[in-house]
Write a protein that holds these residues in place. Sequence first.
Motif, PDB file in Angstrom:
ATOM      1  N   PRO A   1      40.401  48.340  54.126  1.00 34.25           N
ATOM      2  CA  PRO A   1      39.503  48.542  52.986  1.00 34.25           C
ATOM      3  C   PRO A   1      40.297  48.741  51.704  1.00 34.25           C
ATOM      4  O   PRO A   1      41.383  49.324  51.712  1.00 34.25           O
ATOM      5  CB  PRO A   1      38.740  49.821  53.355  1.00 34.25           C
ATOM      6  CG  PRO A   1      38.827  49.901  54.836  1.00 34.25           C
ATOM      7  CD  PRO A   1      40.168  49.330  55.195  1.00 34.25           C
ATOM      8  N   LYS A   2      39.748  48.255  50.592  1.00 34.16           N
ATOM      9  CA  LYS A   2      40.419  48.366  49.298  1.00 34.16           C
ATOM     10  C   LYS A   2      39.413  48.745  48.217  1.00 34.16           C
ATOM     11  O   LYS A   2      38.203  48.510  48.342  1.00 34.16           O
ATOM     12  CB  LYS A   2      41.089  47.047  48.907  1.00 34.16           C
ATOM     13  CG  LYS A   2      42.406  46.774  49.571  1.00 34.16           C
ATOM     14  CD  LYS A   2      43.039  45.516  48.986  1.00 34.16           C
ATOM     15  CE  LYS A   2      44.385  45.211  49.608  1.00 34.16           C
ATOM     16  NZ  LYS A   2      44.990  43.983  49.023  1.00 34.16           N
ATOM     17  N   LEU A   3      39.961  49.301  47.146  1.00 38.56           N
ATOM     18  CA  LEU A   3      39.174  49.660  45.970  1.00 38.56           C
ATOM     19  C   LEU A   3      39.952  49.222  44.743  1.00 38.56           C
ATOM     20  O   LEU A   3      41.134  49.564  44.606  1.00 38.56           O
ATOM     21  CB  LEU A   3      38.918  51.168  45.942  1.00 38.56           C
ATOM     22  CG  LEU A   3      37.983  51.706  44.870  1.00 38.56           C
ATOM     23  CD1 LEU A   3      36.553  51.229  45.113  1.00 38.56           C
ATOM     24  CD2 LEU A   3      38.015  53.236  44.866  1.00 38.56           C
ATOM     25  N   LEU A   4      39.324  48.439  43.854  1.00 37.89           N
ATOM     26  CA  LEU A   4      40.002  47.892  42.688  1.00 37.89           C
ATOM     27  C   LEU A   4      39.145  48.056  41.444  1.00 37.89           C
ATOM     28  O   LEU A   4      37.913  48.097  41.526  1.00 37.89           O
ATOM     29  CB  LEU A   4      40.322  46.406  42.880  1.00 37.89           C
ATOM     30  CG  LEU A   4      41.038  45.990  44.162  1.00 37.89           C
ATOM     31  CD1 LEU A   4      40.021  45.477  45.174  1.00 37.89           C
ATOM     32  CD2 LEU A   4      42.093  44.930  43.902  1.00 37.89           C
ATOM     33  N   GLN A   5      39.791  48.130  40.297  1.00 38.18           N
ATOM     34  CA  GLN A   5      39.110  48.160  39.002  1.00 38.18           C
ATOM     35  C   GLN A   5      39.501  46.923  38.219  1.00 38.18           C
ATOM     36  O   GLN A   5      40.688  46.632  38.039  1.00 38.18           O
ATOM     37  CB  GLN A   5      39.487  49.411  38.215  1.00 38.18           C
ATOM     38  CG  GLN A   5      38.828  49.485  36.839  1.00 38.18           C
ATOM     39  CD  GLN A   5      39.128  50.788  36.128  1.00 38.18           C
ATOM     40  OE1 GLN A   5      39.501  51.772  36.752  1.00 38.18           O
ATOM     41  NE2 GLN A   5      38.975  50.795  34.817  1.00 38.18           N
ATOM     42  N   ILE A   6      38.487  46.181  37.743  1.00 38.95           N
ATOM     43  CA  ILE A   6      38.714  44.944  36.983  1.00 38.95           C
ATOM     44  C   ILE A   6      38.451  45.232  35.514  1.00 38.95           C
ATOM     45  O   ILE A   6      37.352  45.651  35.132  1.00 38.95           O
ATOM     46  CB  ILE A   6      37.792  43.820  37.481  1.00 38.95           C
ATOM     47  CG1 ILE A   6      37.962  43.609  38.989  1.00 38.95           C
ATOM     48  CG2 ILE A   6      38.080  42.525  36.723  1.00 38.95           C
ATOM     49  CD1 ILE A   6      36.928  42.684  39.597  1.00 38.95           C
TER      50      ILE A   6
END
Length: 255
Positions: free
Chosen positions: A124-129
Motif C-alpha cells: 500500500p502507498k500514499l502520495l500527494q500530487i
Amino acid sequence: MTYCLGISVREGLVFLSDSRTNAGADNINTYSKMHVFRHERRFVVLLTSGNLATTQGVLSRIERDLRDRSHHSLWSMTSLDSAAEYIGGISAEEQNKHASNRAETDFQPAASFILGGQISPEEPKLLQIYPEGNFIRASETMPFLQIGEVKYGMSILDRIVDDKTNLRSAVMCGLVSMDSTMRSNVTVGPPIEYLIYLRDSYQDALHRSLAEDDDYLIELRRTWALNLRYAFDMLSEAPGLNDIQPKSNIDIVRR
C-alpha cells in the motif's frame, strides 16, 4: 475551501475529507472529495482539493479513460507512482485549459490530490500530487499527507501519528484533526467522509459519512473541547506569574 487527509500505518491506510465547496452567508454547497476506484487486485482512493472545475475535469477524464478502456488509464498503470504521474499530467492539462479560457488575473485553476491504495504486487502507498503534476510519498518519518486547509489540524497528527500507530487511533486522530480545522475555518465542513483500507484486502474495510447533526460528530466535538480545557487547566503556571498583582477595578476606575 477543503481539508483532506491521508494516513499510512503498518495495518493499512486511512482517508478523510470534508465536503464543503463554499460557505457564503446564505449559501453552503457540498461536494464529495473522496473518490474510490476498484478493479480486481487494484484499489485506489483519490482525494481532491482546489479549483472545482479542474478536479471535476480530472475525474471525468479518469472515468472516461476507464469506460473507453483506453490503453492509458488508471488500470493500465503498474504502480501507484505511475498512477500519480498519469493523474498529475491530466491535472496540468486541465489547469492549462481552464486558465486559457479565463481572462481574469485572479482566477486560480490549481488543484492538489492525495492518492492512495494498493496495486498488486506492490505494498500500500500514499502520495500527494501537487498542482504542477509532481508528487511525494508518505514515509515512516512522514506518515500522513494533507491538502487544503492543513495548518489547523496538524498539531494532533504531529504529536500522535507515526508508522506504528494502529488504524483505530489513526482514524480518531484524523477525526479530531478534521474537527479542529472545521472549528477554525468555516469553509471546511460536513459531511465528513472517512475510509479505512486494510493492506492486501483490495476493498474498503469501512467507508462512512458523518452529517453536521450526526450524534457522534457532536459528541466528538464536545468531548475533545472539554478535555482540552481540562488539560489546559492542569498546566503548571509559568515562572513569575504569582508575582504579578493586577490592579483592582476601583484603581482602574479612579485612573
